[in-house]
Design an enzyme around this catalytic site. Structure first.
Site, mmCIF file in Angstrom:
data_model
loop_
_atom_site.group_PDB
_atom_site.id
_atom_site.type_symbol
_atom_site.label_atom_id
_atom_site.label_comp_id
_atom_site.label_asym_id
_atom_site.label_seq_id
_atom_site.Cartn_x
_atom_site.Cartn_y
_atom_site.Cartn_z
ATOM 1 N N GLU A 25 0.844 -1.197 0.000
ATOM 2 C CA GLU A 25 0.000 0.000 0.000
ATOM 3 C C GLU A 25 0.882 1.250 0.000
ATOM 4 O O GLU A 25 1.777 1.381 0.833
ATOM 5 C CB GLU A 25 -0.909 -0.019 1.234
ATOM 6 C CG GLU A 25 -1.936 -1.141 1.159
ATOM 7 C CD GLU A 25 -2.454 -1.587 2.527
ATOM 8 O OE1 GLU A 25 -2.249 -0.856 3.504
ATOM 9 O OE2 GLU A 25 -3.047 -2.677 2.594
ATOM 10 N N GLU B 186 -4.683 -6.930 2.259
ATOM 11 C CA GLU B 186 -3.451 -7.619 2.641
ATOM 12 C C GLU B 186 -3.539 -9.126 2.445
ATOM 13 O O GLU B 186 -2.551 -9.763 2.067
ATOM 14 C CB GLU B 186 -3.094 -7.301 4.100
ATOM 15 C CG GLU B 186 -2.626 -5.877 4.339
ATOM 16 C CD GLU B 186 -3.761 -4.903 4.642
ATOM 17 O OE1 GLU B 186 -4.942 -5.302 4.499
ATOM 18 O OE2 GLU B 186 -3.478 -3.756 5.011
ATOM 19 N N PHE C 295 1.863 -1.349 8.652
ATOM 20 C CA PHE C 295 2.153 -1.415 10.087
ATOM 21 C C PHE C 295 2.088 -2.895 10.486
ATOM 22 O O PHE C 295 1.165 -3.593 10.056
ATOM 23 C CB PHE C 295 1.089 -0.677 10.913
ATOM 24 C CG PHE C 295 1.106 0.822 10.853
ATOM 25 C CD1 PHE C 295 1.575 1.573 11.931
ATOM 26 C CD2 PHE C 295 0.602 1.503 9.760
ATOM 27 C CE1 PHE C 295 1.564 2.962 11.903
ATOM 28 C CE2 PHE C 295 0.581 2.893 9.724
ATOM 29 C CZ PHE C 295 1.063 3.630 10.804
ATOM 30 N N ASP D 236 1.044 -4.042 13.071
ATOM 31 C CA ASP D 236 -0.247 -4.228 13.753
ATOM 32 C C ASP D 236 -1.332 -4.756 12.807
ATOM 33 O O ASP D 236 -2.303 -5.347 13.242
ATOM 34 C CB ASP D 236 -0.720 -2.897 14.329
ATOM 35 C CG ASP D 236 0.383 -2.161 15.061
ATOM 36 O OD1 ASP D 236 0.362 -2.123 16.295
ATOM 37 O OD2 ASP D 236 1.281 -1.615 14.388
ATOM 38 N N PHE D 237 -1.168 -4.488 11.513
ATOM 39 C CA PHE D 237 -2.202 -4.882 10.553
ATOM 40 C C PHE D 237 -2.119 -6.375 10.195
ATOM 41 O O PHE D 237 -2.887 -6.851 9.365
ATOM 42 C CB PHE D 237 -2.097 -4.055 9.263
ATOM 43 C CG PHE D 237 -2.266 -2.568 9.442
ATOM 44 C CD1 PHE D 237 -2.671 -2.020 10.653
ATOM 45 C CD2 PHE D 237 -2.018 -1.696 8.386
ATOM 46 C CE1 PHE D 237 -2.820 -0.649 10.818
ATOM 47 C CE2 PHE D 237 -2.166 -0.321 8.548
ATOM 48 C CZ PHE D 237 -2.565 0.206 9.758
ATOM 49 N N HIS E 144 -1.386 0.791 16.217
ATOM 50 C CA HIS E 144 -0.361 1.294 15.296
ATOM 51 C C HIS E 144 0.997 1.457 15.972
ATOM 52 O O HIS E 144 1.839 2.196 15.460
ATOM 53 C CB HIS E 144 -0.767 2.656 14.721
ATOM 54 C CG HIS E 144 -1.966 2.636 13.827
ATOM 55 N ND1 HIS E 144 -3.242 2.534 14.304
ATOM 56 C CD2 HIS E 144 -2.086 2.708 12.481
ATOM 57 C CE1 HIS E 144 -4.091 2.543 13.287
ATOM 58 N NE2 HIS E 144 -3.418 2.655 12.170
#
Lengths: 328, 340, 80
Positions: B32, B63, B86, B88-89, B132
Site C-alpha cells: 500500500e 493484505e 504497520f 499491527d495490521f 499502530h
C-alpha cells in the site's frame, strides 16, 4: 424522502459542528509542531485523520438514528461521532490524551468509545463491518428494533472483512446499514487504481441486498438513501449498502505531504461545499431564515470551543494509570 | 580524503532494494502506498521512478490478497518484497504469513521455496496507540518457518535487506518507524550511519557487540539498542561498565553471542519494545539458564512493554515503553544497588 | 568555495516562513560530488532535497534541526 425543517436544521448544525471541530483540531494539532513537524510532539500528538468535507455522510445518516442504535466508525471518526451524539467534551479530552477523556487518554483519536450512545470506532481498515453486524444480531436476539450502521472508507471495500460481513448480514437478514464514504483516495492511491468497479454500491448485488450510490456529496440524497435503508432495517427486511461520493479536504493524516494529489483538487471541491449547499437549500426551499441558520451556527461553534477548552483544562493522566482497564 | 556518506534507515533500505532490483529481474515490490508516495515510512522512495509500475506496485487495501499473492509469486520463481504498512495490521492477513509463507517449504519437503521479503513497520513512542504502535517481534519469531530480522541502524538496514532479498526463505523484515530517519518523526542520533555505496550482505544470526564492557550484559534489538547505549553511557558515570549486544535477528538467534558475553559479565538485562510475557526477553534468559544457570551472579532482569495495549496518552505511553532510564535501573538491580 | 544554499522559491515563504534541516547525508568534512543530494529540508509537512553545487569537501554550517529560510546558506563546498 424529504427532510422536515427540523431535520434540515439538525443536519446543518451537525455538519457545521463537525467542520468547526475539524478546523479547530487542525490548528490545535499544529501547536508545538512548528517549525519542525514532529508527529509525536506538541499539544495533540500521534496521527490525526480529519474529515472536513465528509459531513454529509455523518449527518445524512445519523439524523435517522436513535441513541439505542449502534454506529461503528473508522480511523477518521470525528464527524460521525459528533452526529451520533458522542460526549464532545470527553471526546476532545480523549484526543488530547487527558484524564477526563472517554477512556482517560488510553485510546485517543482512532479509538473513541461512548457506550451511552452506542458509538465505537477502530483504526483498522474494514473492521467496522463485523462489529456493526454483531450489534444488529444482538438487537435481533434481544427483540429490539434497533439498527446498526457501519462506516467504511472506499479503500475498506477491498478488504475481506467488508465482504464477509455483507454476506453474513444478508444471509441472516440483519438490521444493518453499510455506509461507504468514498473520498476517492486510500491514503495516496486513487480509487481508480485500487478498486475494480467504479461504484462500490454494485457490489451489493453479489450479496443480494440493495445498493445505493449517492453522487456529489449531496446531503439530501444521503438523507433519502439512509432514511430508506434504516427504515428497511427496522422493518426486519435486512441490510443495505450505500456508497456516498464525498470529499476529503485535508490530507490522509495531518503531516501528509499530499504529493499524490492534484494541486487544485481541494479548491475545486470546496467550491461545491456541502454545508454551503445545504444552507442555500434550507433558505431557498424550506422556509429556514438566515437568523435560524446563524443561531445554529453560533450555538454549535460555542459547543465546540467549549469542548476544546474543557480538554485544555483537563489534567494529564498519571503514568501508572496505563495499567488499569486491561480486563473488565 | 574520504567520502563519509550518511544514510537514514529508510534510504539504506531503498538502496538495498534498488541494487538488488538492478541485478535481479525477479525482484519486485508491492504494497500500500509504495508507488508515488514512496512508502508511508519512506521504505520505497524513488523506486517507482527507476523501475516503473510493473515492478513497483501499489495495491488495494487487501493484505490477505497481496501477501497471499506474494507467496504465490515467490513459489513461481519471483522474489517479491511485500510491505505490510504497520505490523499491527497482521491481524487481517496472518494466514498468508504463518500458514502459507512459513509452512509451504516444510510441507513440500523442501521441494518448494518462498523467497519473499515481508517488510513491516514496528514500534511506538509517538502516541499512535495500540493498533499502530506494537513491536510484535515474538509474535512472528514464535512461529517456525520464517526468518525474522530487526535492524537498529542504517548500515544494518541495508545489509540485512540485501540478505533478506537473496534468502530463499520467507524473511520478515521488521523496521522500527523511529529509526527510519523520517523528517517528521524523531530518531535517535545513532540510527543514521555511514553506509557503503556498494552492495553488501549481513548474514542472519550474527549479533553485534556494539559496546564492550565487563560488568553487565545488556541484550537489545532494534530501538532498544539505542536505549541500551544511552543507559550504558549513564552507567559509565556510575562506574558500571556495560556491554551492549545488538541481536539484529530474532530468527536465527545468536544465542552464542549472548552466552559469550554473560560468561564474561555474569549479569544480564534484556530490553525489547515488545510485550513482556512470552517474548524475546524470556527467550534470551531461558537460553542462558538452560545452558548453565551458574553463569549468572544475580537474577537477570528484563525491560519490556508491560502486558497492556500500548496507550495513546503521552505520560502513559512513556510509562509503558522501554527507555534508557528503565534499562539503567534494571542494570542497577542486577548489581544489587539501589537506583540513584 | 561554493555555497550550499537553499534555493529561493523552493517553497512559498509568505505562507511558511521557516523550515528545518531534517538530515545531513554526509558528515562534516566529507567529499561530495556535484549534484549529489547532501541534505533534506522539511517545510511544514513536505521533505525537499538539497544538492551539492560543486564537487569538493563539505563544511556544514547549519546543523540538523537548524531553522532555515529560502536563501539560507547551510554549508559550503571547498573545491580545492
Amino acid at each position: 424522502m424529504e427532510p422536515s425543517k427540523d431535520q434540515l436544521l439538525w443536519m446543518y448544525a451537525a455538519m457545521a459542528k463537525a467542520r468547526h471541530y475539524e478546523d479547530t483540531m487542525a490548528r490545535a494539532y499544529m501547536e508545538g509542531k512548528t517549525p519542525k513537524f514532529d508527529i509525536g510532539a506538541g499539544l495533540v500528538p500521534g496521527e490525526m485523520h480529519l474529515a472536513a468535507g465528509q459531513e454529509p455522510c455523518a449527518a445524512g445518516v445519523c439524523v435517522h438514528l436513535r441513541a439505542g442504535d449502534t454506529v461503528t466508525a473508522t480511523h477518521r471518526p470525528h464527524h460521525v461521532a459528533i452526529a451520533k451524539g458522542v460526549d464532545l467534551n470527553r471526546m476532545t479530552a480523549e484526543i488530547y490524551g487527558r484524564r477526563d477523556g472517554l477512556a482517560g487518554g488510553r485510546g485517543g483519536h482512532m479509538h473513541l468509545f461512548d457506550p451511552a450512545v452506542n458509538f465505537a470506532c477502530s483504526g483498522i481498515i474494514g473492521e467496522s463491518a463485523g462489529p456493526a453486524t454483531g450489534a444488529a444480531l444482538a438487537a435481533r436476539l434481544q427483540g429490539s428494533d434497533a439498527v446498526a450502521v457501519a462506516y467504511l472508507g472506499d479503500g475498506a471495500a477491498n478488504q475481506g472483512a467488508f465482504h464477509e460481513a455483507l454476506n453474513l448480514a444478508s444471509l441472516w437478514r440483519l438490521p444493518v446499514v453499510f455506509v461507504i464514504e468514498d473520498n476517492a483516495w486510500g491514503i495516496s492511491v486513487p480509487k481508480s487504481r485500487s478498486t475494480a468497479v467504479p461504484d462500490n454500491s454494485v457490489r451489493a448485488r453479489g450479496y443480494d441486498m440493495p445498493g445505493v450510490h449517492v453522487a456529489d456529496n449531496d446531503t439530501l440524497a444521503v438523507f433519502d438513501a439512509a432514511g430508506e435503508a434504516v427504515a428497511r432495517a427496522r422493518r426486519g427486511e435486512g441490510p443495505t449498502l450505500i456508497e456516498v461520493q464525498t470529499y476529503r479536504y485535508y490530507g490522509h493524516f495531518q503531516g501528509d505531504p499530499e504529493v499524490y494529489r492534484p494541486k487544485d483538487e481541494v479548491a475545486r471541491l470546496k467550491a461545491r461545499d456541502p454545508i454551503d449547499r445545504l444552507r442555500g437549500h434550507m433558505l431557498d426551499n424550506a422556509g429556514v431564515t438566515e437568523a435560524e441558520a446563524d443561531e445554529a451556527l453560533t450555538r454549535v461553534r460555542a459547543e465546540v470551543d467549549a469542548a476544546f477548552e474543557f480538554a485544555r483544562q483537563s489534567g494529564e493522566p498519571a503514568p501508572e494509570d496505563a495499567l488499569e482497564h486491561v480486563f473488565a | 580524503m574520504s567520502r563519509n556518506r550518511v544514510l537514514t534507515g529508510s534510504r539504506a533500505m531503498v538502496e538495498a532494494i534498488a541494487q538488488e532490483m538492478r541485478v535481479d529481474p525477479t525482484v519486485f515490490v508491492m504494497g500500500e502506498d509504495v508507488g508515488p508516495y514512496g512508502g508511508i515510512f519512506s521504505s520505497t522512495t524513488g523506486l517507482l521512478d527507476e523501475f516503473g509500475e510493473e515492478r513497483v506496485r501499489d495495491t488495494p487495501i487487501s493484505e490477505t490478497a497481496f501477501i497471499g499473492a506474494g507467496v504465490g509469486a515467490a513459489m513461481a520463481g519471483m522474489r517479491p518484497i511485500v510491505e505490510l504498512m504497520f505490523v499491527d495490521f497482521f491481524g487481517v492477513c496472518m494466514d498468508a504469513i504463518y500458514n502459507l509463507a512459513a509452512k509451504n517449504t516444510y510441507f513440500s519437503g523442501g521441494n518448494s521455496k518462498v523467497p519473499m521479503v515481508l517488510m513491516t513497520a514496528t514500534g511506538g513512542g509517538y502516541s499512535d496507540a495500540g493498533q499502530h504502535s506494537q513491536t510484535l517481534h515474538a509474535t512472528f519469531a514464535h512461529l517456525p518457518g520464517m526468518k525474522v530480522v530487526a535492524p537498529s541502524n542504517a548500515y544494518d538496514a541495508k545489509g540485512l535487506m540485501t540478505s533478506a532479498i537473496r534468502d530463499d526463505a520467507p524473511v520478515l523484515y521488521m523496521f522500527h518507524k523511529g529509526l527510519q530517519g523520517l523528517a517528521w518523526m524523531a530518531a535517535p542520533e545513532g540510527a543514521s550511519t555511514e553506509v557503503p555505496e556498494d552492495p553488501y550482505a549481513i548474514p542472519f544470526g550474527e549479533a553485534r557487540v556494539v559496546r564492550e564492557g565487563g560488568d553487565v550484559t545488556i541484550v537489545a534489538i532494534s530501538m532498544t539498542v539505542h536505549h541500551a547505549l544511552a543507559a550504558a553511557e549513564a552507567l559509565a558515570k556510575d562506574g558500571v561498565d556495560a556491554e551492549v549486544i545488538d541481536l539484529r535477528s530474532l530468527v536465527p538467534l545468536d544465542r552464542e553471542a549472548v552466552l559469550a558475553s554473560v560468561r564474561k559479565t555474569g549479569r544480564l538485562v534484556v530490553a525489547d519494545e515488545d510485550y513482556r510475557s512470552f517474548g524475546l526477553t524470556a527467550e534470551i534468559i531461558a537460553s542462558v539458564a538452560e545452558t548453565d544457570p551458574g553463569l549468572l551472579k544475580s537474577a537477570p532482569r528484563r525491560v519490556a512493554c508491560p502486558d497492556i495495549p500500548i496507550p495513546y496518552s503521552r505520560p502513559m505511553e512513556r510509562f509503558a515503553l522501554p527507555d534508557a532510564e528503565k534499562i539503567r535501573a534494571a542494570v542497577q538491580q542486577t548489581l544489587n544497588r539501589a537506583v540513584a | 568555495m561554493a555555497d550550499v544554499r537553499i534555493p529561493e522559491g523552493l517553497w512559498d515563504a509568505d505562507i511558511t516562513p521557516e523550515g528545518v534541516v531534517a538530515n545531513w547525508l554526509y558528515r562534516d568534512g566529507s567529499e561530495v560530488d556535484a549534484g549529489e543530494t547532501v541534505a533534506e529540508i522539511m517545510v511544514e509537512k513536505a521533505t525537499m532535497e538539497i544538492t551539492a553545487p560543486a564537487a569538493g569537501r563539505l563544511a556544514i554550517t547549519v546543523a540538523k534541526d537548524g531553522v532555515v529560510r529560502p536563501g539560507t546558506v547551510i554549508g559550503r563546498i571547498d573545491e580545492q
